[in-house]
Design a protein around this motif. Structure first.
Motif: not given
Length: 83
Positions: A6-7, A13-26
């Motif tokens: 579960r962890w 699930r938390g890392a995927v949106p953060v990764g997408l955000g960093l990719l878009l920011w770059a």
């Protein structure tokens, strides 16, 4: 073992949106740098034009500063503004 799974799932699930955000920011950041370089390379951008834009921006900022400091509606003044 179930708690570890579960962890791991929650972390993914938390890392995927953060990764997408960093990719878009770059991607957007690289595009902005490219845009700035393109604008600097334009032939119609001269020192005189930049000075005019700078002066215009200074006048706009002065008008905004004055509007913020007074209760008067500065938008209703006659066009050749006087201080």
């Amino acid at each position: 073992m179930e708690a570890v799974r579960r962890w791991a799932r929650a972390l993914a699930r938390g890392a995927v949106p953060v990764g997408l955000g960093l990719l878009l920011w770059a991607a957007v950041g690289a595009g902005e740098q490219r845009r700035q370089e393109t604008l600097k390379a334009l032939p119609e951008v001269t020192a005189e034009l930049l000075a005019q834009r700078r002066r215009h921006n200074e006048l706009v900022m002065a008008a905004l500063r004055e509007a913020a400091e007074t209760d008067e509606n500065v938008a209703r003044r006659p066009v050749p503004w006087r201080k």
